[in-house]
Design a protein around this motif. Structure first.
Motif, PDB file in Angstrom:
ATOM      1  N   TRP A  34       0.856  -1.184   0.000  1.00 16.10           N
ATOM      2  CA  TRP A  34       0.000   0.000   0.000  1.00 16.10           C
ATOM      3  C   TRP A  34       0.899   1.244   0.000  1.00 16.10           C
ATOM      4  O   TRP A  34       1.955   1.244   0.628  1.00 16.10           O
ATOM      5  N   THR A  35       0.463   2.302  -0.652  1.00 16.27           N
ATOM      6  CA  THR A  35       1.112   3.604  -0.552  1.00 16.27           C
ATOM      7  C   THR A  35       0.150   4.554   0.147  1.00 16.27           C
ATOM      8  O   THR A  35      -0.950   4.805  -0.357  1.00 16.27           O
TER       9      THR A  35
ATOM     10  N   TYR B 212      -1.101   8.142   1.857  1.00 17.38           N
ATOM     11  CA  TYR B 212      -0.992   9.591   1.706  1.00 17.38           C
ATOM     12  C   TYR B 212      -1.771  10.257   2.832  1.00 17.38           C
ATOM     13  O   TYR B 212      -2.873   9.834   3.166  1.00 17.38           O
TER      14      TYR B 212
ATOM     15  N   ASP C 106      -5.410  12.186  -8.661  1.00 17.61           N
ATOM     16  CA  ASP C 106      -6.682  11.473  -8.664  1.00 17.61           C
ATOM     17  C   ASP C 106      -7.138  11.038  -7.263  1.00 17.61           C
ATOM     18  O   ASP C 106      -8.213  10.456  -7.127  1.00 17.61           O
ATOM     19  N   VAL C 107      -6.332  11.294  -6.230  1.00 16.10           N
ATOM     20  CA  VAL C 107      -6.783  10.949  -4.873  1.00 16.10           C
ATOM     21  C   VAL C 107      -6.834  12.165  -3.946  1.00 16.10           C
ATOM     22  O   VAL C 107      -7.222  12.045  -2.785  1.00 16.10           O
TER      23      VAL C 107
ATOM     24  N   VAL D 133      -5.496   8.240   2.834  1.00 11.97           N
ATOM     25  CA  VAL D 133      -5.954   7.431   1.703  1.00 11.97           C
ATOM     26  C   VAL D 133      -4.795   6.534   1.306  1.00 11.97           C
ATOM     27  O   VAL D 133      -3.628   6.942   1.366  1.00 11.97           O
ATOM     28  N   CYS D 134      -5.109   5.309   0.904  1.00 10.72           N
ATOM     29  CA  CYS D 134      -4.066   4.326   0.598  1.00 10.72           C
ATOM     30  C   CYS D 134      -4.321   3.710  -0.772  1.00 10.72           C
ATOM     31  O   CYS D 134      -5.422   3.201  -1.029  1.00 10.72           O
ATOM     32  N   ARG D 135      -3.295   3.755  -1.633  1.00  8.23           N
ATOM     33  CA  ARG D 135      -3.394   3.163  -2.963  1.00  8.23           C
ATOM     34  C   ARG D 135      -2.694   1.818  -2.955  1.00  8.23           C
ATOM     35  O   ARG D 135      -1.541   1.710  -2.538  1.00  8.23           O
TER      36      ARG D 135
ATOM     37  N   SER E 140     -13.934   1.797  -4.779  1.00 11.38           N
ATOM     38  CA  SER E 140     -13.508   0.994  -5.923  1.00 11.38           C
ATOM     39  C   SER E 140     -14.282   1.450  -7.147  1.00 11.38           C
ATOM     40  O   SER E 140     -15.414   1.023  -7.370  1.00 11.38           O
TER      41      SER E 140
ATOM     42  N   SER F 258     -13.602  -4.912  -8.932  1.00 13.18           N
ATOM     43  CA  SER F 258     -12.466  -5.453  -8.189  1.00 13.18           C
ATOM     44  C   SER F 258     -12.882  -6.715  -7.437  1.00 13.18           C
ATOM     45  O   SER F 258     -14.080  -7.013  -7.297  1.00 13.18           O
TER      46      SER F 258
ATOM     47  N   ALA G  37      -6.922  -3.129  -8.523  1.00 10.76           N
ATOM     48  CA  ALA G  37      -6.245  -2.130  -7.700  1.00 10.76           C
ATOM     49  C   ALA G  37      -6.140  -0.769  -8.388  1.00 10.76           C
ATOM     50  O   ALA G  37      -6.008   0.253  -7.718  1.00 10.76           O
TER      51      ALA G  37
ATOM     52  N   VAL H 171      -9.093   2.625  -3.657  1.00  7.69           N
ATOM     53  CA  VAL H 171      -8.544   3.425  -2.560  1.00  7.69           C
ATOM     54  C   VAL H 171      -9.021   2.818  -1.246  1.00  7.69           C
ATOM     55  O   VAL H 171     -10.227   2.589  -1.072  1.00  7.69           O
TER      56      VAL H 171
END
Length: 529
Positions: A208-209, A211, A222-223, A233-235, A265, A269, A312, A316
């Motif tokens: 996960w990334t 922010y 986009d987030v 928020v996590c991508r 989503s 997904s 994915a 988010v």
């Protein structure tokens, strides 16, 4: 051979000159350099003292700290009220995916409403909660009534680093759940570099990334508009996972009974939930822009793992909330370095979608520690920001009571050691005024701390750091128990009022019966006094 020169007199002269310069510098008032406050360098502090507070600028805090947010309130007002209807599960769009697992049978426990007699021996709270609602239909009174009747209650605690890592909220949650029922740690983010500091839940995430809303400009475009009050928020990439494990750091945390995973989503997904490292289920999630939820129910839930198996690219993740199916839930939404302005960077629509899913009864606003400055006594602009924050919360979380927590006690270094920061009562007054003008509720954290001896005693007892600013878990527990007493007192009043209304109805029933009979026999009107 010549004799060496004697420089002794030069040394004494240099020393005298240095003392003279330092003495003169000591009479210079405190300065501001690059936005940093420099205190007076007074080497004669034991002999001469100065009232630097009186000489300092007190009209207003720096504008860059309390600049009002730019937000289209009309657009927010149009979007938010309709969100609860649009996020409600409908035939053509499933936004809540529910899974009731097989597990050991749960033994039902009968829970009675609180009796007013249970509180007779209780003393008045050291610091009561002030309710400034004048509508006659106070949301805070409704919150107290639900507590007294032991109905499910949800609390969102919005704050800064003062409550980071579940400081204060862990003990408030424990006290409320022990008294009014409930279990679970509440909200835990999907991924965050700060999860290791939290004792009440263990979080292990991969791929996960994350922010943070405080660095919104650094997040992908986009987030940037997809933050909720959680602040994260996590991508993911395909295969990303998070595993949460309940701990015994406080009572009532484990086992719990439900977990609700929140995500968005926009593309189709596939996600998987694994309970207690054994039971698993995969969900096919059709694309949608609204906030989604996977709700898992198990009578002995101790761990949950959530995986994004595919899709994915448009996904988010926010986090999961762990709670019992009844009682009290307290969600900690702390954001480090936030003075409250970050709230306006969150999405009103997504916040309203969250409210539609969980229905918060109380939203606590704990801010101000990062705005307060020694010598600054004017906080009118921050008060205006706080009033807008209260209005924003009400639009995002309709029906919830709003409780403003005053700024905490704090000390600063002076020539003679540490002393209470002179800005505390002024900022507290402005926060209380903002709550009163908005018809919200207010509780003074500084008064609570000072009832326990103030920041100096907190440091001495090991309840706060040596910076005389931030409390630790020990200090959080002390404040939480004072706040719990204030909430409990409100529930006691609600129980007492309910008891009185019940007795009045019982006393009135025979009168009504006799009057009805008299009316039938003698054709007389029913008269109620």
């Amino acid at each position: 051979m010549t004799d060496p020169k004697d420089y002794t007199q030069r040394g004494w002269k240099a020393c005298a000159a240095l003392i003279a310069v330092l003495t003169v510098v000591g009479f210079l008032p405190p300065q501001q350099v690059g936005g940093i406050s420099l205190r007076r360098a007074n080497i004669l502090s034991e002999i001469v003292s100065f009232d630097d507070g009186a000489a300092a600028e007190r009209d207003e805090a720096p504008a860059d700290e309390i600049e009002l947010p730019e937000i289209d309130w009309e657009q927010a007002a149009e979007v938010v009220p309709v969100m609860p209807d649009t996020v409600r599960p409908q035939r053509e769009r499933t936004l809540v995916f529910e899974w009731r697992t097989a597990g050991p049978a749960k033994v039902p426990v009968a829970v009675d409403s609180l009796r007013a007699e249970e509180f007779i021996a209780q003393e008045a709270p050291a610091v009561p909660i002030e309710d400034f609602d004048t509508t006659g239909a106070s949301p805070l009174a409704a919150f107290y009534e639900k507590l007294a009747e032991r109905r499910p209650v949800r609390i969102a605690f919005l704050g800064d680093s003062f409550v980071e890592g579940d400081i204060l909220t862990a003990d408030l949650r424990e006290a409320l759940q022990r008294e009014f029922g409930g279990s679970g740690v509440g909200f835990a983010p999907m991924a965050s570099p700060l999860t290791g500091f939290r004792r009440t839940v263990k979080t292990r995430s991969s791929d996960w990334t994350a922010y943070n809303v405080m660095q919104q400009a650094k997040a992908p475009a986009d987030v940037r508009d997809l933050f909720t009050v959680s602040g994260w928020v996590c991508r993911p990439v395909d295969g990303a996972s998070t595993r949460w494990e309940m701990t015994d750091a406080r009572e009532c945390l484990t086992p719990t009974e439900s977990a609700r995973v929140w995500f968005r989503s926009v593309c189709d997904s596939r996600v998987e939930a694994v309970v207690n490292d054994s039971l698993s289920r995969t969900f096919e999630v059709p694309g949608d822009e609204a906030l989604r939820e996977v709700a898992v129910y198990h009578p002995d839930l101790r761990t949950l793992e959530f995986r994004v198996k595919s899709g994915a690219a448009g996904f988010v993740g926010y986090g999961a909330c762990f709670a019992g199916e009844g009682g009290v839930t307290v969600d900690n939404y702390s954001i480090r370095s936030n003075n409250g302005r970050a709230l306006f960077r969150t999405s009103p629509a997504l916040n309203a979608g969250l409210q539609a899913l969980v229905s918060y009864d109380l939203v606590v606003l704990q801010y101000g520690l990062n705005i307060m400055q020694q010598g600054v006594h004017g906080y009118a602009k921050y008060g205006e920001q706080l009033r807008q924050m209260i209005a924003y919360v009400r639009r995002c979380f309709p029906g919830a009571a709003v409780l403003v927590l005053g700024v905490s006690d704090r000390s600063v270094r002076s020539d003679s050691g540490f002393e209470p920061m002179d800005a505390v009562p002024y900022l507290t007054r402005e926060q209380r005024r903002a709550a009163e003008q908005s018809g919200a509720a207010f509780w003074s954290t500084a008064d609570a701390m000072r009832s326990l001896g103030g920041m100096a005693r907190f440091v001495t007892q090991g309840w706060a750091g040596k910076d005389y600013t931030h409390i630790n878990y020990g200090g959080g527990r002390q404040i939480a128990l004072v706040l719990f007493d204030a909430i409990r007192a409100g529930a006691a009043r609600a129980a007492g009022e309910g008891r009185r209304e019940s007795l009045q109805r019982v006393e009135l029933e025979p009168v009504l019966d006799a009057a009805a009979v008299d009316s039938l026999l003698f054709n007389r009107p029913i008269e109620i006094r």
